[in-house]
Motif scaffolding. Sequence first.
Motif, PDB file in Angstrom:
ATOM      1  N   ILE A   6       4.277   1.446   0.950  1.00  0.00           N
ATOM      2  CA  ILE A   6       3.506   2.602   1.507  1.00  0.00           C
ATOM      3  C   ILE A   6       3.181   3.679   0.109  1.00  0.00           C
ATOM      4  CG2 ILE A   6       3.123   4.047   3.011  1.00  0.00           C
ATOM      5  CD1 ILE A   6       5.421   2.527   4.657  1.00  0.00           C
ATOM      6  N   GLY A   7       2.005   3.579   0.450  1.00  0.00           N
ATOM      7  CA  GLY A   7       1.288   4.938  -0.639  1.00  0.00           C
ATOM      8  C   GLY A   7       0.576   4.380  -1.705  1.00  0.00           C
ATOM      9  N   GLY A   9      -0.368   5.454  -4.655  1.00  0.00           N
ATOM     10  CA  GLY A   9      -1.306   6.510  -5.731  1.00  0.00           C
ATOM     11  C   GLY A   9      -0.545   6.235  -7.147  1.00  0.00           C
ATOM     12  N   TYR A  10      -0.517   7.353  -7.940  1.00  0.00           N
ATOM     13  CA  TYR A  10      -0.141   7.268  -9.167  1.00  0.00           C
ATOM     14  C   TYR A  10       1.123   6.670  -9.386  1.00  0.00           C
ATOM     15  CZ  TYR A  10      -4.002   9.981 -10.617  1.00  0.00           C
ATOM     16  OH  TYR A  10      -4.924  10.753 -11.034  1.00  0.00           O
ATOM     17  N   VAL A  11       1.934   6.335  -8.282  1.00  0.00           N
ATOM     18  CA  VAL A  11       3.510   5.963  -8.383  1.00  0.00           C
ATOM     19  C   VAL A  11       3.797   4.522  -7.584  1.00  0.00           C
ATOM     20  CG1 VAL A  11       6.094   6.258  -7.607  1.00  0.00           C
ATOM     21  CG2 VAL A  11       4.620   7.823  -8.690  1.00  0.00           C
ATOM     22  N   ASP A  32      -2.058   2.385   2.320  1.00  0.00           N
ATOM     23  CA  ASP A  32      -2.040   3.554   2.152  1.00  0.00           C
ATOM     24  C   ASP A  32      -3.386   3.298   3.624  1.00  0.00           C
ATOM     25  OD1 ASP A  32      -2.130   5.609  -0.346  1.00  0.00           O
ATOM     26  OD2 ASP A  32      -3.333   6.187   1.248  1.00  0.00           O
ATOM     27  N   VAL A  33      -2.628   4.703   3.845  1.00  0.00           N
ATOM     28  CA  VAL A  33      -3.403   5.434   5.340  1.00  0.00           C
ATOM     29  C   VAL A  33      -4.933   5.488   4.613  1.00  0.00           C
ATOM     30  CG1 VAL A  33      -2.569   6.288   6.795  1.00  0.00           C
ATOM     31  CG2 VAL A  33      -2.758   7.554   4.859  1.00  0.00           C
ATOM     32  N   ARG A  37      -9.193   4.630  -1.264  1.00  0.00           N
ATOM     33  CA  ARG A  37      -8.078   4.582  -2.046  1.00  0.00           C
ATOM     34  C   ARG A  37      -8.138   2.371  -2.441  1.00  0.00           C
ATOM     35  NH1 ARG A  37      -3.532   7.837  -5.376  1.00  0.00           N
ATOM     36  NH2 ARG A  37      -5.097   9.553  -5.564  1.00  0.00           N
ATOM     37  N   MET A  71      -1.636  -1.741   7.810  1.00  0.00           N
ATOM     38  CA  MET A  71       0.353  -1.062   7.153  1.00  0.00           C
ATOM     39  C   MET A  71       1.055  -2.050   7.884  1.00  0.00           C
ATOM     40  SD  MET A  71       0.018   2.667   6.593  1.00  0.00           S
ATOM     41  CE  MET A  71       0.950   3.142   7.317  1.00  0.00           C
ATOM     42  N   SER A  84       6.175   5.536  -0.705  1.00  0.00           N
ATOM     43  CA  SER A  84       5.738   6.022  -2.565  1.00  0.00           C
ATOM     44  C   SER A  84       4.423   6.912  -1.884  1.00  0.00           C
ATOM     45  CB  SER A  84       5.320   4.906  -2.689  1.00  0.00           C
ATOM     46  OG  SER A  84       4.939   5.761  -4.426  1.00  0.00           O
ATOM     47  N   VAL A  85       4.371   8.016  -1.150  1.00  0.00           N
ATOM     48  CA  VAL A  85       4.273   8.953  -0.359  1.00  0.00           C
ATOM     49  C   VAL A  85       4.154  10.171  -1.273  1.00  0.00           C
ATOM     50  CG1 VAL A  85       3.549   7.344   2.036  1.00  0.00           C
ATOM     51  CG2 VAL A  85       5.020   9.554   1.376  1.00  0.00           C
ATOM     52  N   ASN A  86       3.178  11.205  -1.136  1.00  0.00           N
ATOM     53  CA  ASN A  86       2.601  11.833  -2.049  1.00  0.00           C
ATOM     54  C   ASN A  86       4.107  13.313  -0.716  1.00  0.00           C
ATOM     55  OD1 ASN A  86       0.307  11.942  -0.066  1.00  0.00           O
ATOM     56  ND2 ASN A  86      -0.180  13.018  -0.846  1.00  0.00           N
ATOM     57  N   TYR A 104       4.487  14.072   5.085  1.00  0.00           N
ATOM     58  CA  TYR A 104       3.621  12.616   5.111  1.00  0.00           C
ATOM     59  C   TYR A 104       4.496  11.017   4.964  1.00  0.00           C
ATOM     60  CZ  TYR A 104      -0.178  15.476   3.143  1.00  0.00           C
ATOM     61  OH  TYR A 104      -1.524  16.354   3.001  1.00  0.00           O
ATOM     62  N   SER A 107       6.248  10.813   8.223  1.00  0.00           N
ATOM     63  CA  SER A 107       4.352   9.829   8.930  1.00  0.00           C
ATOM     64  C   SER A 107       5.509   8.315   8.430  1.00  0.00           C
ATOM     65  CB  SER A 107       3.348  10.858   9.187  1.00  0.00           C
ATOM     66  OG  SER A 107       2.809   9.202   8.731  1.00  0.00           O
ATOM     67  N   ALA A 108       5.295   8.536   7.080  1.00  0.00           N
ATOM     68  CA  ALA A 108       5.417   6.457   7.053  1.00  0.00           C
ATOM     69  C   ALA A 108       6.804   6.091   7.427  1.00  0.00           C
ATOM     70  CB  ALA A 108       6.083   6.953   4.637  1.00  0.00           C
ATOM     71  N   ARG A 341      -3.641  17.300 -11.215  1.00  0.00           N
ATOM     72  CA  ARG A 341      -2.763  18.307  -9.956  1.00  0.00           C
ATOM     73  C   ARG A 341      -1.766  19.331 -11.180  1.00  0.00           C
ATOM     74  NH1 ARG A 341       0.253  13.671  -7.076  1.00  0.00           N
ATOM     75  NH2 ARG A 341      -0.119  12.051  -8.696  1.00  0.00           N
TER      76      ARG A 341
HETATM   77  P1  ADP Z   1       2.058   9.767  -6.304  1.00  0.00           P
HETATM   78  O1  ADP Z   1       2.078  10.600  -7.746  1.00  0.00           O
HETATM   79  O2  ADP Z   1       3.785  10.803  -5.710  1.00  0.00           O
HETATM   80  O3  ADP Z   1       1.808   8.309  -6.079  1.00  0.00           O
HETATM   81  P2  ADP Z   1      -0.163   9.918  -4.919  1.00  0.00           P
HETATM   82  O4  ADP Z   1      -1.144  12.126  -4.261  1.00  0.00           O
HETATM   83  O5  ADP Z   1      -1.440  10.139  -6.077  1.00  0.00           O
HETATM   84  O6  ADP Z   1       1.265  10.934  -4.834  1.00  0.00           O
HETATM   85  O7  ADP Z   1      -0.209   9.329  -3.865  1.00  0.00           O
HETATM   86  C1  ADP Z   1      -0.092   8.448  -2.512  1.00  0.00           C
HETATM   87  C2  ADP Z   1      -0.489   8.014  -1.297  1.00  0.00           C
HETATM   88  O8  ADP Z   1       0.127   7.809  -0.587  1.00  0.00           O
HETATM   89  C3  ADP Z   1      -1.544   8.782  -1.320  1.00  0.00           C
HETATM   90  O9  ADP Z   1      -2.541   8.306  -1.465  1.00  0.00           O
HETATM   91  C4  ADP Z   1      -2.214   8.622   0.425  1.00  0.00           C
HETATM   92  O10 ADP Z   1      -2.753   7.989   1.360  1.00  0.00           O
HETATM   93  C5  ADP Z   1      -0.592   7.897   0.533  1.00  0.00           C
HETATM   94  N1  ADP Z   1      -0.373   8.455   1.806  1.00  0.00           N
HETATM   95  C6  ADP Z   1      -0.255   9.930   2.195  1.00  0.00           C
HETATM   96  N2  ADP Z   1       1.201   9.281   3.283  1.00  0.00           N
HETATM   97  C7  ADP Z   1       0.740   8.380   4.063  1.00  0.00           C
HETATM   98  C8  ADP Z   1       1.256   7.813   5.056  1.00  0.00           C
HETATM   99  N3  ADP Z   1       1.832   8.091   5.890  1.00  0.00           N
HETATM  100  N4  ADP Z   1       0.773   5.764   5.739  1.00  0.00           N
HETATM  101  C9  ADP Z   1       0.832   5.583   4.217  1.00  0.00           C
HETATM  102  N5  ADP Z   1      -0.085   5.822   3.056  1.00  0.00           N
HETATM  103  C10 ADP Z   1       0.147   7.132   2.889  1.00  0.00           C
END
Ligand code: ADP
Length: 471
Positions: A6-7, A9-11, A32-33, A37, A71, A84-86, A104, A107-108, A341
């Motif tokens: 879940i997420g 992003g960069y990670v 991802d929500v 993305r 999801m 792996s959400v922010n 976040y 919520s995940a 960032r």
């Molecule tokens: P990181 O550097 O930790 O990977 P990012 O901001 O690059 O952080 O990525 C975090 C991702 O998590 C984003 O794409 C965001 O849309 C997603 N996200 C945040 N909250 C949720 C959630 N509740 N469910 C699904 N995805 C989520």
Amino acid sequence: MKICCIGAGYVGGPTMAVIALKCPSIEVVVVDVSAKRITAWNSDQLPIYEPGLYDIIKQCRGRNLLFSTDMEKHISESDIIFISVNTPTKTSGLGAGKAADLTYWESAARTIADASKSDKIVVEKSTVPVRTAESLKRILTHNSKGINHEILSNPEFLAEGQAIQDLLKPDRVLIGGFETPQGRKAVQVLRDVYAHWVPEDRIIIANLWSAELSKLVANAFLAQRISSVNAISALCEATGADVSQVAYAVGKDSRIGPMFLNASIGFGGSSFKKDILNLVYICECNGLAEVADYWKLVVKINDYQKNRFVERVISSMFNTVAGKRIAVLGFACKKDTGDTRETPAIDVCKGLLEEKATLSIYDPQVTKEQIQHDLAMNNSDLNHSNYLQLTNPATIKQVGKASNAYEAAKGAHAVCILTEWDEFRKLDYQKIYESMQKPAFFFDGRNVVDPHKLRAIGFVVYSIGKPLMHG
Ligand code: ADP
Ligand code: UDX
């Protein structure tokens, strides 16, 4: 086996891409929500820039790697779920400015609780405050409908710009679990995933709290080294020593080591400041005021270093930059990433804009829109104020990368290097000098150029932590 992350992003993105590459028998889905993305991950324009990532995505996408917004479906079908959400720093309420914002993340967790129909292993991948696993367990248990969720902490140590290398050859993989028979079993399942490509002796097992804390401490130690060398850079400038020579000599001591001793305008990136502030908050909550104060200073020196740089630019240019054009080379928080960032460039640029300088910014990976957003300027500010002139990377790409920096520097009173992109090492500085106003000032915030060579051309050069010679 099926893994869901879940997420995206960069990670989450790079980590899952490497798991999919190394474990062809495992189906890996990143959810991802943000539909935007996910669409980007499914296109040729990935949402993040990371050397080597696109090749891996091309190999695995559609084979055993999927990006989706569904999801519920993928969580319910998976055996292992990574979160792996922010987790940004809270901006309001209790612990504002220090504690991690777990909105976040919670919520995940609730989505997992709602979607699960069978036992799962839930892995904390995002950096979280110590004992977050306890809250996670509570959310999952209260909503579990009798389903067992086994929680693990598996913090990610990858650095941006080198994520793929870090993931392919990690210094270590850390897995923390509850010390129960089910906990140990879950640890073994995750260990087996990594064992596809990581040598056994690099997979470290710890208890949950130690694993969570280790991530914060690793980042705090790394940031502390940078603040240490940056503090010494100010002393070097005052005394005529050269910080690169000092760092080299100090780093040769095998007990200290050579890494992370590059003086700079300050550290940026999504983790260091956030994680130290989080550590400070945890210490304060546990009544450890002295320990909290100790770590706070690492962030304070970082702010000091950024301010010092701005002050140096202004004082060198006859105490005013008003109406002067300054070329800013590099905006990302480090080379080989488009991530802005906490980039020190934001504070430096804002400091110069407050003094009414005109900036022309070039970065090979950061878009004009991102810079506008980071400097909180809208289009009308840009069109009417004449404060900021942006060199749009998208336009420049068409005429070749190298001309970006030349265009930014043309007619400028000064050049500031704020990110250590390799291409800045190879520029024709004679050509740049000739196109600039005189005296031509050069402020190297990353020690990318040889100050002696630039002085021989005619520039007035300031390099972080190096002897100053005006003229
Ligand atoms: P990181 O550097 O930790 O990977 P990012 O901001 O690059 O952080 O990525 C975090 C991702 O998590 C984003 O794409 C965001 O849309 C997603 N996200 C945040 N909250 C949720 C959630 N509740 N469910 C699904 N995805 C989520
Ligand atoms: C960091 C950690 O390195 C990584 O292990 C963790 O998982 C996430 O946080 P990242 O922020 O991506 O990774 O990059 P890093 O290479 O650590 O650089 C962070 C900042 O420090 C950058 O702004 C960089 O320019 C700066 N830096 C780094 C210095 O100023 N000097 C140095 O010697 C090293």
